[in-house]
Scaffold this motif. Sequence first.
Motif, PDB file in Angstrom:
ATOM      1  N   LEU A 234      20.139 -50.956  28.847  1.00 31.93           N
ATOM      2  CA  LEU A 234      21.335 -50.661  29.729  1.00 31.93           C
ATOM      3  C   LEU A 234      21.628 -52.176  29.623  1.00 31.93           C
ATOM      4  O   LEU A 234      22.704 -52.960  29.284  1.00 31.93           O
ATOM      5  CB  LEU A 234      20.788 -50.603  31.231  1.00 31.93           C
ATOM      6  CG  LEU A 234      22.022 -51.180  31.937  1.00 31.93           C
ATOM      7  CD1 LEU A 234      23.580 -50.214  31.779  1.00 31.93           C
ATOM      8  CD2 LEU A 234      22.108 -50.202  33.210  1.00 31.93           C
ATOM      9  N   PHE A 235      21.196 -53.793  29.686  1.00 34.00           N
ATOM     10  CA  PHE A 235      22.018 -54.711  29.500  1.00 34.00           C
ATOM     11  C   PHE A 235      20.604 -55.755  29.016  1.00 34.00           C
ATOM     12  O   PHE A 235      20.161 -56.867  29.185  1.00 34.00           O
ATOM     13  CB  PHE A 235      21.522 -55.119  31.041  1.00 34.00           C
ATOM     14  CG  PHE A 235      22.848 -54.971  32.005  1.00 34.00           C
ATOM     15  CD1 PHE A 235      24.061 -54.981  31.344  1.00 34.00           C
ATOM     16  CD2 PHE A 235      22.323 -54.067  33.100  1.00 34.00           C
ATOM     17  CE1 PHE A 235      25.090 -54.068  32.197  1.00 34.00           C
ATOM     18  CE2 PHE A 235      23.293 -53.980  34.120  1.00 34.00           C
ATOM     19  CZ  PHE A 235      24.847 -53.139  33.175  1.00 34.00           C
TER      20      PHE A 235
ATOM     21  N   VAL B 277      15.461 -64.425  29.895  1.00 37.07           N
ATOM     22  CA  VAL B 277      15.320 -63.008  28.472  1.00 37.07           C
ATOM     23  C   VAL B 277      16.027 -61.604  29.490  1.00 37.07           C
ATOM     24  O   VAL B 277      16.870 -61.356  29.207  1.00 37.07           O
ATOM     25  CB  VAL B 277      14.116 -62.371  28.117  1.00 37.07           C
ATOM     26  CG1 VAL B 277      13.464 -63.294  27.092  1.00 37.07           C
ATOM     27  CG2 VAL B 277      13.003 -62.251  29.277  1.00 37.07           C
ATOM     28  N   ASP B 278      15.869 -62.398  30.684  1.00 37.60           N
ATOM     29  CA  ASP B 278      17.319 -61.449  31.336  1.00 37.60           C
ATOM     30  C   ASP B 278      18.332 -61.778  31.091  1.00 37.60           C
ATOM     31  O   ASP B 278      19.392 -62.041  32.291  1.00 37.60           O
ATOM     32  CB  ASP B 278      16.580 -61.029  32.746  1.00 37.60           C
ATOM     33  CG  ASP B 278      16.371 -62.164  33.910  1.00 37.60           C
ATOM     34  OD1 ASP B 278      16.433 -63.205  32.881  1.00 37.60           O
ATOM     35  OD2 ASP B 278      16.248 -61.989  34.829  1.00 37.60           O
ATOM     36  N   TRP B 279      18.711 -62.678  30.677  1.00 38.44           N
ATOM     37  CA  TRP B 279      19.599 -62.959  30.812  1.00 38.44           C
ATOM     38  C   TRP B 279      21.328 -62.348  31.278  1.00 38.44           C
ATOM     39  O   TRP B 279      22.491 -62.345  31.779  1.00 38.44           O
ATOM     40  CB  TRP B 279      20.368 -64.231  29.796  1.00 38.44           C
ATOM     41  CG  TRP B 279      20.715 -63.682  28.128  1.00 38.44           C
ATOM     42  CD1 TRP B 279      19.680 -63.519  27.464  1.00 38.44           C
ATOM     43  CD2 TRP B 279      21.574 -63.648  27.893  1.00 38.44           C
ATOM     44  NE1 TRP B 279      20.027 -63.140  26.794  1.00 38.44           N
ATOM     45  CE2 TRP B 279      21.357 -62.916  26.230  1.00 38.44           C
ATOM     46  CE3 TRP B 279      23.094 -63.300  27.815  1.00 38.44           C
ATOM     47  CZ2 TRP B 279      22.389 -62.263  25.372  1.00 38.44           C
ATOM     48  CZ3 TRP B 279      23.822 -62.583  27.625  1.00 38.44           C
ATOM     49  CH2 TRP B 279      23.647 -62.315  26.070  1.00 38.44           C
TER      50      TRP B 279
END
Length: 363
Positions: free
Chosen positions: A255-256, A265-267
């Motif tokens: 998804l993202f 890393v979840d930017w």
Amino acid sequence: MTKTPTRWRTVVALLAAVVGFVGTAATAVPAQAAQPAPAGPPRMADGFGLTQVDTTVGGPTNFYLTVTTPEVTGKHHIKIILPSGYYDDPARRYPVLYFLHGSPDDPIQQTYPALTTSNAMITVIPDGGPRGWYANWLNQNTVLGAQNWENFHLNQVIPFIDANLRTIATKKARAIAGVSMGGFGAFHYAQDRPDLFSQTASLSGDIDLSADSMDLRLAAVATLVDAQGVVCASASGFCDPNNDPYKPGVDSDALFGSPYPVFNVDWRWNAVDPSQHMDKLAGVGVSVYVGNGRGVPTDLEFWLEGASKHVKDRMDALGMPYYYVDYGDGSAWGTQCNGGHTGYCWEQDLRDLIPRLERAFAS
């Protein structure tokens, strides 16, 4: 000296004749007659990348289409609710509410009576998939195929509706609201395209997907990877474990990108998280409705209340105006709403929201 009055009498007579002719001509044109209501749904022309397939189902003011689009694999329903007087005045145009459903629902399942009460606006409910998350997925090569939900809705459905129905195609006359996953979608779309919407509303929405609400982020991931037990437990009865809507599972990064808050890393998750970008809704009317799940952590509403409070705190810090209703255990609504993640509560939310939208459109 007698010629001048004669000339004036002639001029006056000619003017009287002209006025009489114009008056007669004006009264001879009949008022525009009301269109007879069709026996079934109105005809809609394909366009903007949408192709209608199968038969349109329903009556003249409450029906759904089935379409295909290169942006999202498969067939997709678009439910449309027209005001009861839509055919009475063929010159009248209407504002539009785009209503986004939750996971794992479908537009056809959006049968809230409140949605049929307005005679002042059109309601459109597009398919968002059981776990589309109202976004263009990072990975378009999963087993699910193309997953460009934002393109489908904003670039195709909206102009398709404006071309086929008597809408007022302006920002002021367009609102977007949603339930649960659709609450995320409503805020996400309004933040991405504030030029399209003058009002947005979250009804028990996943409007904080930041590390502050990892529970909700992981709930979204659970729909992707098909963690069936987790999803069904949190969905408060809306998920049938014998008919899993989240199969087949895909990668958690589809998804993202990576959802895990390590070394940023979840930017991409942070980039689309509504709670961190409320400033983008400056000039847009914002409404938030949420319950408390009766304080029971196994009810998703319990966690959504925390997320909604985070959003409220961000708006307070920005000095933004907003409309916020925390109905707690539902007793404030005085109905079957028990404060949980249920349609009984969302029906009451809509009964409060729709008249407010009508007033905003009319102002």
